[in-house]
Design a protein around this motif. Structure first.
Motif, PDB file in Angstrom:
ATOM      1  N   PRO A 437       0.813  -1.229   0.000  1.00 16.96           N
ATOM      2  CA  PRO A 437       0.000   0.000   0.000  1.00 16.96           C
ATOM      3  C   PRO A 437       0.846   1.278   0.000  1.00 16.96           C
ATOM      4  CG  PRO A 437      -0.219  -1.187   2.091  1.00 16.96           C
ATOM      5  CD  PRO A 437       0.467  -2.107   1.138  1.00 16.96           C
ATOM      6  N   THR A 440       1.450   1.905  -3.558  1.00 23.01           N
ATOM      7  CA  THR A 440       0.237   2.446  -4.187  1.00 23.01           C
ATOM      8  C   THR A 440       0.084   3.934  -3.874  1.00 23.01           C
ATOM      9  OG1 THR A 440      -0.856   0.291  -4.042  1.00 23.01           O
ATOM     10  CG2 THR A 440      -2.267   2.222  -4.334  1.00 23.01           C
ATOM     11  N   ALA A 441       0.323   4.308  -2.617  1.00 23.39           N
ATOM     12  CA  ALA A 441       0.228   5.724  -2.237  1.00 23.39           C
ATOM     13  C   ALA A 441       1.247   6.565  -2.993  1.00 23.39           C
ATOM     14  CB  ALA A 441       0.428   5.868  -0.728  1.00 23.39           C
ATOM     15  N   TRP A 445       3.126  10.571  -5.958  1.00 21.97           N
ATOM     16  CA  TRP A 445       4.322  11.342  -5.584  1.00 21.97           C
ATOM     17  C   TRP A 445       5.412  11.281  -6.640  1.00 21.97           C
ATOM     18  CZ3 TRP A 445       4.784   8.110  -0.480  1.00 21.97           C
ATOM     19  CH2 TRP A 445       3.623   8.300   0.294  1.00 21.97           C
ATOM     20  N   ALA A 534       0.626  10.684   5.594  1.00 25.66           N
ATOM     21  CA  ALA A 534      -0.059   9.389   5.551  1.00 25.66           C
ATOM     22  C   ALA A 534       0.575   8.453   6.567  1.00 25.66           C
ATOM     23  CB  ALA A 534       0.025   8.779   4.151  1.00 25.66           C
ATOM     24  N   ILE A 536       0.763   4.340   6.933  1.00 26.85           N
ATOM     25  CA  ILE A 536       0.504   3.135   6.143  1.00 26.85           C
ATOM     26  C   ILE A 536       0.490   1.932   7.073  1.00 26.85           C
ATOM     27  CG2 ILE A 536       1.218   1.756   4.168  1.00 26.85           C
ATOM     28  CD1 ILE A 536       0.520   4.618   3.430  1.00 26.85           C
TER      29      ILE A 536
END
Length: 552
Positions: A437, A440-441, A445, A534, A536
């Motif tokens: 993940p 994915t985030a 960026w 974020a 994670i």
């Protein structure tokens, strides 16, 4: 470097006519590679990608130091990843990733298939040396060995190519000597050269087989030592190891000058590691979390419910019977006396190779080194068990199936213990699946400066993004230790970049302890305050990564 044979074709099997090897159905040869592949594919999705598992991909997506590449036709051709680690796997995945984008399946399925191919070649080799019954037993034990399955699925050693090139090389050289085929001998040494290029510690097993052959088969070596065979072997090896040879010409013997440091300080620990590898319990707490990890996860499908049900029914099984079977096989000298040279060949190979691991600093203390002794323990067990069964007057096939079945069941219970802990407790800290993940985030960026402030994150992100994270930078080497004035100045320059993100591990998952605190201390001294972009989590809802932006 391999048991050779007289020019006259030997009888099939290792036994005399009086106790000839029983007939074994040919389809059994396919059982072990299929079983191994099923076990590997089953466990494949449960771990994230570890730094060393993705290390081979670096030349595909980033520039390499000049001493590790060859400049040709206006391109940098990668020869080595490190002074002792070649780019064999890099070139293989250059093709794979063109056809199949980087991900868990495209990364791990090829080593699983390589492991299955190793089992096919191992069965053929043992069948030629010791008969089909010994080959079938040895391969079933190897295919269900949790250590072999896990190290070839999560190929962070890397070890998959090492096993394949050794066994394939031995098989071709043996068949070449038997049939007086210089081309087969050359092909075998080409594979051996590839193994040396893949990772220079291949020399451990290569020297082990060489010493064993010279000690046990001197007459056969003399017969095979013809000018034609030597020329074929030299040419094959030179082709296979050409990048390694070229690197050590350009950087005079750097592979061997900087990596062989003698040390005897850790012999007891390294012996314990070797024992635990064969028992199958070496990677608990490393590859998988233990049951005391926070937030155990409930099973989500029939496979997971079945694994946990087996674990609950059978109880905790962290150690297989293989250590006892191996010691009993060594002690049962009458059972393998007719094939004593083969058993001694395997034993001498292991001893010579392990002594090199044991007396080399920073070697032999991890599973990815000790597992290189495989599959020779399984060869010895296969020969001894087959020898016991064929000497029984009552249904040797039944006895072979019972003994092999008990040992394989013991192996499978250890494998299931790993699988159940993957399901319930998740992967170990450096294997956390939260990196998926996080990747994915990071899709959002790709145009932003991103600094990684702990070990083991950036190679994985670069690989998963196929090099598209062009502004991904490593800060882990700066914050991994107490900060100097130069380190603080470097961090200040990073912090000054507008909109930069910093990826850190949360405290429980930090590899380089204190890295996050050192980064925050410099930011605070420069009047920056952290803003969490974020957090994670892994599949067990544990916070693994924090992405931070520093603002005034």
């Amino acid at each position: 470097m391999i048991p050779t044979a007289p020019s006259a074709p030997p009888r099939p099997g290792i036994w005399s006519k009086k106790d000839a090897t029983p007939y074994v159905k040919p389809w059994l040869a396919a059982l072990s590679p299929i079983l191994f592949a099923v076990l590997g594919v089953t466990v494949m999705p449960y771990a994230g990608i570890q730094n060393d598992e993705a290390l081979f991909a670096a030349p595909l997506f980033t520039a390499m130091p000049h001493d590790l590449v060859l400049r040709a036709f206006h391109h940098d051709v990668p020869l080595m990843l490190m002074s002792y680690l070649g780019t064999t796997k890099t070139w293989l995945y250059a093709v794979i990733f063109q056809l199949w984008p980087p991900g868990i399946v495209s990364l791990r399925l090829p080593p699983i298939l390589i492991g299955a191919a190793t089992l096919v070649l191992f069965h053929r080799l043992v069948a030629l040396w010791a008969g089909p019954l010994a080959a079938t037993i040895a391969c079933l034990l190897l295919a269900t060995d949790a250590s072999f399955v896990l190290t070839n699925t999560f190929d962070w050693g890397p070890v998959a190519i090492q096993h394949l090139t050794l066994i394939g090389g031995l098989l071709l050289v043996y068949k070449g000597v038997r049939s007086s085929s210089a081309s087969r001998i050359g092909g075998g040494f080409l594979l051996i050269g590839l193994g040396m290029w893949d990772k220079a510690i291949f020399i451990w097993m290569l020297s082990g087989t060489g010493v064993a052959t010279l000690l046990l088969f001197p007459a056969e070596v003399r017969r095979a030592f013809t000018r034609r065979n030597v020329r074929a072997a030299a040419i094959g090896f030179a082709i296979g190891a050409a990048p390694l040879i070229l690197y050590n010409i350009r950087q005079p013997l750097r592979t061997f000058r900087g990596n062989a440091v003698y040390s005897s300080s850790e012999l007891p620990q390294k012996f314990e590691v070797a024992k635990r590898m064969l028992a199958g319990n070496l990677m608990f707490g490393y590859l998988v979390n233990e049951d005391w990890a926070a937030n155990p996860r409930a099973p989500g499908n029939a496979l997971e419910r079945g694994s946990l049900a087996v674990s609950d029914l059978a109880g905790e099984h962290r150690t297989s019977l293989q250590v006892y079977a191996f010691l009993a096989s060594l002690a049962a000298i009458p059972l393998w006396w007719n094939r004593r040279k083969l058993v001694l060949f395997a034993l001498v190979t292991m001893i010579v190779a392990w002594l090199q691991m044991a007396f080399t600093k920073d070697a032999g203390g991890g599973g990815h080194h000790v597992v290189l002794l495989y599959p020779f323990p399984h060869l010895i067990m296969g020969v001894a068990i087959a020898g016991a069964c064929v000497r029984l007057r009552w249904r040797p096939h039944v006895m072979a199936a019972l003994v092999t079945g008990v040992l394989c069941l013991s192996n499978l219970l250890v494998y299931n213990q790993y699988l159940s802990q993957f399901i319930r407790d998740g992967a170990g800290p450096v294997w956390s699946e939260a990196v998926l993940p996080l990747s994915t985030a990071a899709n959002a960026w790709e145009d932003r400066n991103v600094f990684v402030a702990d070990w083991g994150i950036d190679p994985v992100l670069r690989m998963l993004h196929g090099g598209r994270l062009t502004k991904l930078w490593t800060a882990s080497d700066v914050v991994s230790h107490e900060l100097s004035a130069s380190d603080r100045a470097t961090l200040a320059n990073m912090l000054a970049l507008p909109g930069a993100y910093f990826i850190t591990h949360t405290a429980p998952f930090e590899v380089q302890k204190g890295s996050r605190a050192r980064l925050l201390s410099v930011a605070q001294a420069l009047a920056y305050r952290p803003r969490t972009v974020a957090v994670i989590n892994d599949y067990n809802r544990r916070a693994v990564f924090e992405v931070i932006e520093f603002v005034h």
